[in-house]
Design a protein around this motif. Structure first.
Motif, PDB file in Angstrom:
ATOM      1  N   CYS A  54      -3.043  -7.399  -0.108  1.00 12.83           N
ATOM      2  CA  CYS A  54      -2.465  -8.658  -1.057  1.00 12.83           C
ATOM      3  C   CYS A  54      -3.359  -9.154  -1.857  1.00 12.83           C
ATOM      4  N   GLN A  56      -3.607 -10.832  -5.758  1.00  8.25           N
ATOM      5  CA  GLN A  56      -2.818 -11.962  -6.679  1.00  8.25           C
ATOM      6  C   GLN A  56      -2.080 -11.568  -7.889  1.00  8.25           C
ATOM      7  N   VAL A  66       0.949 -14.401  -5.017  1.00  9.07           N
ATOM      8  CA  VAL A  66       0.253 -13.103  -4.558  1.00  9.07           C
ATOM      9  C   VAL A  66       1.632 -12.409  -4.915  1.00  9.07           C
ATOM     10  N   SER A  68       2.215  -8.557  -1.754  1.00  7.85           N
ATOM     11  CA  SER A  68       1.897  -7.947  -0.512  1.00  7.85           C
ATOM     12  C   SER A  68       2.464  -6.979  -0.617  1.00  7.85           C
TER      13      SER A  68
END
Length: 165
Positions: A54, A56, A66, A68
């Motif tokens: 993950c 930002q 964010v 993933s």
């Protein structure tokens, strides 16, 4: 995937049980709606401990956004192509509905015929997407097995090559 099946089953119940379809539909919905929550949980619980990363995001995204990312770097282009074909097949029912609507508006004398074939085309939407996925995704491909048998006076040897599932 269960909601289209439930929808089609409710329509069939109304057709096949015209006198007591309210009672049958209510029993069917009391059984099927909890299954739409329970079954996806049963089939996806193993994904909970999946490894991912993950990060930002920076500008132009707002603070706190964010992304993933999965750590699997081996891309399977056949699988990506399969998903692309499946997503394109999602538009087939919408396109058919648009053609039917235009035909009905341009030629009102065809409305009786159009209304009789429209439900069939709408129900085919529940078939096109799974077929497109099943017939194009490499996960569902069957590998041919090549087997050779050779015999000698001492022993018989069987060798097999190829992937088997």
């Amino acid at each position: 995937m269960l909601f289209p099946v439930i929808f089609c089953a409710n329509r069939a119940i109304i057709v096949f049980f015209p006198k007591n379809h309210n009672e049958v539909c209510s029993k069917f919905m009391k059984l099927s709606l909890p299954l739409t929550v329970i079954l996806p949980c049963c089939f996806t619980f193993f994904m909970i401990p999946a490894v991912g990363h993950c990060t930002q995001l920076t500008a132009p995204y707002p603070m706190g956004a964010v992304i993933s990312i999965s750590r699997n770097v081996n891309k399977n282009y056949k699988a990506e192509l399969s998903l692309t074909i499946t997503m394109i097949s999602l538009f087939v029912p919408f396109f058919i509905n648009a053609v039917i609507a235009v035909l009905a508006l341009r030629n009102p004398s065809l409305i009786g015929y159009i209304l009789s074939i429209r439900p069939i085309f709408i129900d085919t939407a529940t078939v096109f997407e799974p077929w497109a996925f099943y017939y194009t995704h490499p996960m569902f491909k069957r590998y041919k097995r090549k087997t050779t048998v050779s015999s000698s006076p001492i022993a018989m040897v069987v060798s097999s090559s190829g992937h088997s599932r």
